[in-house]
Scaffold this motif. Structure first.
Motif, PDB file in Angstrom:
ATOM      1  N   GLU B  26      53.985  46.109  52.498  1.00  7.43           N
ATOM      2  CA  GLU B  26      55.293  45.822  51.915  1.00  7.43           C
ATOM      3  C   GLU B  26      55.227  44.579  51.022  1.00  7.43           C
ATOM      4  N   ALA B  27      54.563  43.550  51.516  1.00  5.99           N
ATOM      5  CA  ALA B  27      54.435  42.315  50.735  1.00  5.99           C
ATOM      6  C   ALA B  27      53.641  42.569  49.463  1.00  5.99           C
ATOM      7  N   ALA B  28      52.643  43.422  49.558  1.00  2.00           N
ATOM      8  CA  ALA B  28      51.823  43.715  48.380  1.00  2.00           C
ATOM      9  C   ALA B  28      52.681  44.322  47.276  1.00  2.00           C
ATOM     10  N   ILE B  29      53.557  45.225  47.654  1.00  2.00           N
ATOM     11  CA  ILE B  29      54.445  45.811  46.647  1.00  2.00           C
ATOM     12  C   ILE B  29      55.323  44.730  46.032  1.00  2.00           C
ATOM     13  N   ARG B  30      55.842  43.865  46.891  1.00  2.00           N
ATOM     14  CA  ARG B  30      56.725  42.822  46.374  1.00  2.00           C
ATOM     15  C   ARG B  30      55.999  41.950  45.357  1.00  2.00           C
ATOM     16  N   ILE B  31      54.757  41.611  45.674  1.00  2.00           N
ATOM     17  CA  ILE B  31      53.993  40.778  44.761  1.00  2.00           C
ATOM     18  C   ILE B  31      53.797  41.481  43.421  1.00  2.00           C
ATOM     19  N   VAL B  32      53.415  42.736  43.481  1.00  2.00           N
ATOM     20  CA  VAL B  32      53.212  43.465  42.226  1.00  2.00           C
ATOM     21  C   VAL B  32      54.516  43.524  41.438  1.00  2.00           C
ATOM     22  N   ALA B  33      55.603  43.737  42.140  1.00  2.00           N
ATOM     23  CA  ALA B  33      56.892  43.808  41.449  1.00  2.00           C
ATOM     24  C   ALA B  33      57.194  42.492  40.751  1.00  2.00           C
ATOM     25  N   GLU B  34      56.858  41.393  41.412  1.00  2.00           N
ATOM     26  CA  GLU B  34      57.212  40.095  40.852  1.00  2.00           C
ATOM     27  C   GLU B  34      56.234  39.599  39.800  1.00  2.00           C
ATOM     28  N   GLY B  36      53.163  41.450  38.788  1.00  2.00           N
ATOM     29  CA  GLY B  36      52.272  42.424  38.190  1.00  2.00           C
ATOM     30  C   GLY B  36      50.936  42.488  38.911  1.00  2.00           C
ATOM     31  N   VAL B  37      50.124  43.429  38.492  1.00  2.00           N
ATOM     32  CA  VAL B  37      48.845  43.647  39.157  1.00  2.00           C
ATOM     33  C   VAL B  37      47.947  42.399  39.114  1.00  2.00           C
ATOM     34  N   PRO B  38      47.935  41.649  38.017  1.00  2.00           N
ATOM     35  CA  PRO B  38      47.055  40.473  38.006  1.00  2.00           C
ATOM     36  C   PRO B  38      47.426  39.460  39.087  1.00  2.00           C
ATOM     37  N   GLY B  39      48.671  39.497  39.559  1.00  2.00           N
ATOM     38  CA  GLY B  39      49.094  38.524  40.560  1.00  2.00           C
ATOM     39  C   GLY B  39      48.773  38.937  41.981  1.00  2.00           C
ATOM     40  N   LEU B  40      48.232  40.128  42.126  1.00  2.00           N
ATOM     41  CA  LEU B  40      47.940  40.629  43.473  1.00  2.00           C
ATOM     42  C   LEU B  40      46.648  40.019  44.000  1.00  2.00           C
ATOM     43  N   THR B  41      46.781  39.009  44.829  1.00  2.00           N
ATOM     44  CA  THR B  41      45.614  38.363  45.441  1.00  2.00           C
ATOM     45  C   THR B  41      45.829  38.339  46.950  1.00  2.00           C
ATOM     46  N   HIS B  42      44.738  38.227  47.669  1.00  2.00           N
ATOM     47  CA  HIS B  42      44.861  38.152  49.121  1.00  2.00           C
ATOM     48  C   HIS B  42      45.806  37.030  49.529  1.00  2.00           C
ATOM     49  N   ARG B  43      45.658  35.905  48.890  1.00  2.00           N
ATOM     50  CA  ARG B  43      46.473  34.761  49.279  1.00  2.00           C
ATOM     51  C   ARG B  43      47.951  34.959  48.968  1.00  2.00           C
TER      52      ARG B  43
END
Lengths: 194, 194
Positions: B26-34, B36-43
């Motif tokens: 769920e958090a991963a989707i939120r990050i991508v939404a906010e 984009g894909v470049p912002g998707l990091t483990h941290r």
DNA sequence: GCATTTAGTGTACATATGTACGCAGCGGGC
DNA sequence: GCCCGCTGCGTACATATGTACACTAAATGC
């Protein structure tokens, strides 16, 4: 040793390397095509353009600048190709068939350029500075398609075209030219080919 | 001090926190939404899910895994929403009008989820492991739309729908429901509303 | 109750990244 | 012919990132 290398291994004469800026932009598109937006870094672009890192940061200080120039360039090329297609169209051409051929053309012979363009197009969802460029691309598509049919139909064909290119890029097997042609024809109001 | 914090500030009891995996997705989707894909990091995901970094890497060892689960989840939710829309459709509903309303619904009340979904959809162009999920999404769209019209029309409406959502996300001003309705109606073969 | 197993974490590390900045070399003014 | 300004570059640095791994603590079998 560091200093001598400066004069020794320069890749072009120091100041005044006209076209360097363009080479960097060109490299940025290539990077996006190969690795997507997350792969677009100053260093990756510098390596691809065969220029020092400082050069990319000088011409495009921030990553946003790089993204921006890549999107402008990519969309402009995409539009140029489509405009060329439109210009070469015979007045009595079968529009649906030709448009289907254009989809396949962008997928087959221009695959990586097309990929990069759509990637950047969607990136605009997250980078406000890119939105106007993406919107302008849509606008141009609608205008070109509309001028060969009618303005309202241009507004329909533009998103349909974009959707078809994306879908066909991802589908396996990718729809054939004939298949695309049938869909486009029906969306356009439907009578069979002349 | 480091060790005591381990037992002291735990956010949930150690092993057996069922649903943690889902919270991370769920958090991963939120990050991508906010971002984009470049912002998707483990941290970034760990912070958004309020779990330690080790937890994200444990459940999703590589970034590809994170991307993959985000795409699956996002597309599944998107499809679920559309299926719900289809189920609520009266048998004699004005399909073009309802479909236009669906486009606006995804843009207005589900904007960030929609953004994330399309972002991930396009990301599949560069991540082979995601392609099948993106293709499956297309398939589902075509199936739902087709079941309410005819299969061939489903194949037309799916890319048109995707193209319209993207275009409407980026256009300024965004096309109105009525405008969308007119375009969809014409693509479907055209007679005015009942 | 105790030993074993396994899920789950905190931490450390090598590497990649954005960016600031001092310095080089060319083009003009005199 | 000499000096100055400005364009453009190489390098250094602080920070962020992916990932490995040692370690904790609950669960399970007896």
């Amino acid at each position: 040793m560091a200093v001598s290398s400066n004069t020794g291994q320069r890749r072009a004469r120091g100041p005044n390397d006209p076209g360097r800026r363009d080479r960097i932009a060109e490299a940025a598109i290539r990077i996006v095509a190969e690795r997507g937006v997350p792969g677009l870094t100053h260093r990756a672009v510098a390596a691809a353009a065969d220029v020092p890192v400082g050069s990319t940061t000088y011409h495009f200080a921030t990553l946003d600048d790089l993204l921006s120039v890549a999107l402008h360039e990519a969309s402009q090329r995409n539009i140029a190709q489509i405009r060329e297609w439109a210009d070469d169209l015979a007045p009595d051409a079968d529009f649906a068939a030709e448009l289907a051929a254009l989809v396949r053309l962008q997928l087959d012979s221009r695959h990586s350029a097309t990929t990069a363009a759509y990637d950047l197009y969607v990136a605009a969802l997250h980078y406000p500075s890119l939105r106007s460029a993406s919107a302008a691309w849509d606008e141009a598509l609608a205008e070109i398609f509309g001028s060969r049919t009618d303005p309202e139909m241009g507004r329909i064909l533009a998103p349909l075209f974009a959707g078809l290119v994306l879908q066909a890029s991802l589908a396996d097997p990718s729809p054939s030219r004939r298949q695309l042609e049938a869909w486009i024809r029906r969306a356009m109001g439907g009578s069979p080919a002349p």
